[in-house]
Design a protein around this motif. Structure first.
Motif, PDB file in Angstrom:
ATOM      1  N   MET A  69     -28.110  -3.477   2.381  1.00 51.92           N
ATOM      2  CA  MET A  69     -28.928  -4.058   3.450  1.00 51.92           C
ATOM      3  C   MET A  69     -28.900  -5.584   3.397  1.00 51.92           C
ATOM      4  SD  MET A  69     -32.273  -1.521   3.399  1.00 51.92           S
ATOM      5  CE  MET A  69     -33.230  -2.586   4.493  1.00 51.92           C
ATOM      6  N   ALA A  70     -28.993  -6.152   2.189  1.00 50.13           N
ATOM      7  CA  ALA A  70     -28.991  -7.611   2.059  1.00 50.13           C
ATOM      8  C   ALA A  70     -27.649  -8.197   2.486  1.00 50.13           C
ATOM      9  CB  ALA A  70     -29.320  -8.011   0.626  1.00 50.13           C
ATOM     10  N   THR A  71     -26.544  -7.591   2.034  1.00 50.64           N
ATOM     11  CA  THR A  71     -25.231  -8.116   2.420  1.00 50.64           C
ATOM     12  C   THR A  71     -24.976  -7.900   3.909  1.00 50.64           C
ATOM     13  OG1 THR A  71     -24.205  -6.034   1.702  1.00 50.64           O
ATOM     14  CG2 THR A  71     -24.240  -7.851   0.123  1.00 50.64           C
ATOM     15  N   GLY A  72     -25.486  -6.782   4.438  1.00 52.99           N
ATOM     16  CA  GLY A  72     -25.356  -6.534   5.872  1.00 52.99           C
ATOM     17  C   GLY A  72     -26.080  -7.581   6.692  1.00 52.99           C
ATOM     18  N   ALA A  73     -27.296  -7.973   6.261  1.00 52.67           N
ATOM     19  CA  ALA A  73     -28.050  -9.014   6.970  1.00 52.67           C
ATOM     20  C   ALA A  73     -27.340 -10.353   6.875  1.00 52.67           C
ATOM     21  CB  ALA A  73     -29.457  -9.116   6.396  1.00 52.67           C
ATOM     22  N   LEU A  74     -26.739 -10.616   5.701  1.00 52.99           N
ATOM     23  CA  LEU A  74     -25.998 -11.850   5.516  1.00 52.99           C
ATOM     24  C   LEU A  74     -24.884 -11.970   6.563  1.00 52.99           C
ATOM     25  CD1 LEU A  74     -26.423 -13.948   3.144  1.00 52.99           C
ATOM     26  CD2 LEU A  74     -24.381 -12.944   2.111  1.00 52.99           C
ATOM     27  N   ASP A  75     -24.139 -10.875   6.729  1.00 50.42           N
ATOM     28  CA  ASP A  75     -23.026 -10.873   7.679  1.00 50.42           C
ATOM     29  C   ASP A  75     -23.513 -10.824   9.128  1.00 50.42           C
ATOM     30  OD1 ASP A  75     -21.282 -10.907   5.546  1.00 50.42           O
ATOM     31  OD2 ASP A  75     -21.056  -8.725   5.478  1.00 50.42           O
ATOM     32  N   ARG A  76     -24.526  -9.982   9.390  1.00 50.19           N
ATOM     33  CA  ARG A  76     -24.999  -9.776  10.756  1.00 50.19           C
ATOM     34  C   ARG A  76     -25.536 -11.063  11.365  1.00 50.19           C
ATOM     35  NH1 ARG A  76     -26.203  -9.231  15.253  1.00 50.19           N
ATOM     36  NH2 ARG A  76     -27.175  -7.472  16.328  1.00 50.19           N
ATOM     37  N   PHE A  77     -26.231 -11.876  10.552  1.00 50.08           N
ATOM     38  CA  PHE A  77     -26.875 -13.076  11.093  1.00 50.08           C
ATOM     39  C   PHE A  77     -26.138 -14.359  10.730  1.00 50.08           C
ATOM     40  CE2 PHE A  77     -30.224  -9.893  10.989  1.00 50.08           C
ATOM     41  CZ  PHE A  77     -30.776 -10.022  12.255  1.00 50.08           C
ATOM     42  N   GLY A  78     -25.112 -14.254   9.890  1.00 46.99           N
ATOM     43  CA  GLY A  78     -24.382 -15.455   9.513  1.00 46.99           C
ATOM     44  C   GLY A  78     -25.185 -16.398   8.645  1.00 46.99           C
ATOM     45  N   ALA A  79     -26.106 -15.857   7.862  1.00 47.38           N
ATOM     46  CA  ALA A  79     -26.945 -16.678   6.989  1.00 47.38           C
ATOM     47  C   ALA A  79     -26.237 -16.933   5.664  1.00 47.38           C
ATOM     48  CB  ALA A  79     -28.291 -15.981   6.745  1.00 47.38           C
ATOM     49  N   SER A  80     -26.773 -17.878   4.889  1.00 46.28           N
ATOM     50  CA  SER A  80     -26.239 -18.112   3.545  1.00 46.28           C
ATOM     51  C   SER A  80     -27.067 -17.418   2.473  1.00 46.28           C
ATOM     52  CB  SER A  80     -26.168 -19.612   3.261  1.00 46.28           C
ATOM     53  OG  SER A  80     -27.438 -20.219   3.420  1.00 46.28           O
ATOM     54  N   VAL A  81     -28.270 -16.971   2.821  1.00 49.91           N
ATOM     55  CA  VAL A  81     -29.127 -16.215   1.905  1.00 49.91           C
ATOM     56  C   VAL A  81     -29.772 -15.080   2.703  1.00 49.91           C
ATOM     57  CG1 VAL A  81     -31.108 -16.270   0.329  1.00 49.91           C
ATOM     58  CG2 VAL A  81     -29.674 -18.294   0.584  1.00 49.91           C
TER      59      VAL A  81
END
Length: 419
Positions: A339-351
Motif C-alpha cells: 500500500m505504501a509503495t503503491g501510494a508513492l507511485d500513484r501520487f508521485g510523492a517522495s514519502v
C-alpha cells in the motif's frame, strides 16, 4: 485580591447535566484564570433549578468568598441565575436604562425588535456593576457584597470569553499582587504512562514545588508542569528548568510542547527536507489525511491520499497484488508495504505512509486481535513496516493508529535529516 486567591466556578444549565452540551466554558475559565494568578479550587455544574443554583453559589461563597457563574442570564423562563443571586444576597433587582439601551441597540443592528421578556436582561441587583456585552444581549454582572464577590457571565461561549477578556480579567488583575499560576506541557507519544513514570523517577521530586500531572489520551501522554502562585519571571525560570530536566529523562518520546500537533511538526520536517507526502488508509478511512490537511499550509507538501477500505480497491487503486492479500491477509506487513509503495507511485510523492488494521469491535482473532495495526513507510528505493496493537474502542483505536503513523513519519524524517 490576596496572593493565591482561590475562586469557585458554577456552570449553570440542565443541558450540561444531560450531556447535550459539553462544558467548554469551564475549561477556558480554568486556563484563563490561572494565567491571571487565580486558582479554581472547585467547579460545580447545576441544572436550571433555583434551589440548586442558590445552594451552589451559597456554598461557594462560604468556602472562598469569590464565585464566577456562567449561564442563566437570558430572557427565558429557565434563565433564573440573576434572580436567585439577588435573593441570596438580599439585593432587589432594579431596571437600568443604560443596559436596556444597549440591548435595543443590538437588536436594531440586526433589524429586529425585542420582545417584552428581553427587558429582564436590563434588570440588575441594586449596587451591582453591569458589564456591557457587545457580543450578545445579556450583560454580565459584578456583584460585590460583604458576603463576597459574585461574577455572573452569559453561557454562550463567545460572549463569556469576550467578557472575561474585556471586563473580568482586568478587574481581577487589579485586585491581587501579580502572582501567576502558569503551566507548560511536554507532549510525548509511543511510550505508555507507566514507562514514562519510570523514566522520570526522582526528577519529579527535584522539580518541586512545581507539580507534574500525567495526561494520557489517544495522542499519547502529555506531561503538564505547573508553577503555583509565583511571580511571573520566577515561574518562567522554574518551568524552563523543570521542562529541560523532564525532557532529558523522556528522550525521543517528546515531540513538542504545549498545544503543538505532531502533524504540524511532520509537515515542517517535509518542508525542510524538500519531500512530498502521500497516504494510503484502510481502517482509518481518511482520518490521517484529514489530520494532515487540518494544518494550514499542508498543500505545500501533502499531495493526497487513497482510502482503500475494500480489498479490491487496494488492488485497483494502489496496485496491491491480490495474491499478497490472499496469502497474508489485508492486515499484514506485506500488504502495508504494498500500500505504501503503491501510494508513492500513484501520487508521485517522495514519502508515503500506509495504515491497515482491525479497529473492531469484532473481526479479530488470536493471531490478529482487534487493535492490530500494520504501518508501511516508503521512500524511493526502500520500504519498511512495523506493527502495533492498540487498546480502546473503535474510535480510539483509529485515532491511535493515525498518531502512530505520524510518529513513524516523524522519527523516520528526523533520522533522515540527521544523516
Amino acid at each position: 485580591m490576596a496572593p493565591g486567591q482561590r475562586i469557585e466556578v458554577v456552570t449553570i444549565g440542565t443541558e450540561l447535566l444531560l450531556g447535550f452540551t459539553v462544558d467548554t466554558n469551564g475549561a477556558f475559565l480554568g486556563q484563563r484564570l490561572a494565567e491571571a494568578g487565580i486558582e479554581i479550587v472547585r467547579r460545580t455544574a447545576v441544572g436550571d433549578a433555583p434551589a440548586a443554583i442558590r445552594a451552589a453559589i451559597d456554598e461557594a461563597l462560604s468556602r472562598t468568598g469569590v464565585v464566577l457563574t456562567t449561564g442563566g442570564l437570558g430572557p427565558t423562563r429557565d434563565d433564573m441565575s440573576k434572580v436567585v443571586v439577588a435573593d441570596l444576597l438580599g439585593l432587589p433587582l432594579e431596571f437600568r436604562s443604560e443596559a436596556w439601551e444597549m440591548v435595543l441597540a443590538r437588536y436594531r443592528r440586526f433589524g429586529r425588535t425585542p420582545v417584552e421578556s428581553n427587558r429582564s436582561q436590563a434588570m440588575v441587583p441594586v449596587g451591582a456593576t453591569w458589564l456591557p456585552n457587545h457580543w450578545g444581549t445579556a450583560p454580565g454582572l459584578w456583584v460585590e457584597t460583604p458576603r463576597g464577590l459574585v461574577i455572573m457571565l452569559p453561557g454562550m461561549p463567545l460572549e463569556m470569553r469576550m467578557l472575561m477578556e474585556q471586563e473580568v480579567v482586568p478587574r481581577l488583575a487589579a485586585r491581587h499582587s501579580g502572582t501567576v499560576v502558569r503551566s507548560r506541557t511536554l507532549r510525548t507519544c509511543g511510550v505508555p504512562e507507566s514507562t514514562l513514570a519510570e523514566r522520570i523517577g526522582d526528577a519529579e521530586d527535584a522539580i518541586a514545588p512545581l507539580s507534574l500531572a500525567y495526561l494520557p489520551s489517544t495522542s499519547g501522554v502529555d506531561l503538564r508542569i505547573t508553577a503555583w502562585h509565583l511571580a511571573a519571571d520566577e515561574a518562567d525560570r522554574r518551568l524552563d528548568s523543570a521542562t529541560a530536566a523532564l525532557r532529558a529523562r523522556c528522550g525521543d518520546s517528546v515531540y513538542g510542547t504545549d498545544s503543538v500537533d505532531l502533524a504540524a511538526i511532520v509537515l515542517d520536517q517535509l518542508r525542510g527536507t524538500g519531500d512530498t507526502l502521500a497516504v494510503a488508509e484502510s481502517c482509518t478511512g481518511g482520518l490521517l489525511g484529514g489530520r494532515i490537511t487540518s494544518i494550514p499550509g499542508a498543500s505545500a507538501v501533502f499531495l493526497g491520499g487513497a482510502i482503500c477500505y475494500a480489498d479490491d480497491v487496494k488492488a485497483t487503486t494502489l496496485g496491491v497484488d491480490r495474491a499478497l492479500i490472499e496469502q497474508h491477509g489485508a492486515v499484514s506487513a506485506a500488504v502495508a508495504a504494498a500500500m505504501a509503495t503503491g501510494a508513492l507511485d500513484r501520487f508521485g510523492a517522495s514519502v508515503a505512509v500506509s495504515i491497515t488494521g482491525i479497529a473492531g469491535p469484532s473481526g479479530g482473532s488470536e493471531e490478529k486481535p482487534v487493535g492490530l495495526i500494520w504501518f508501511g513507510l516508503a521512500r524511493r528505493g526502500s520500504v519498511s513496516t512495523h506493527r502495533s496493537v492498540f487498546g480502546g474502542n473503535r474510535d480510539e483505536i483509529r485515532a491511535r493508529a493515525v498518531q502512530g503513523a505520524l510518529l513513524a513519519l516523524w522519527r523516520r524524517l528526523d533520522r533522515s535529516a540527521g544523516a
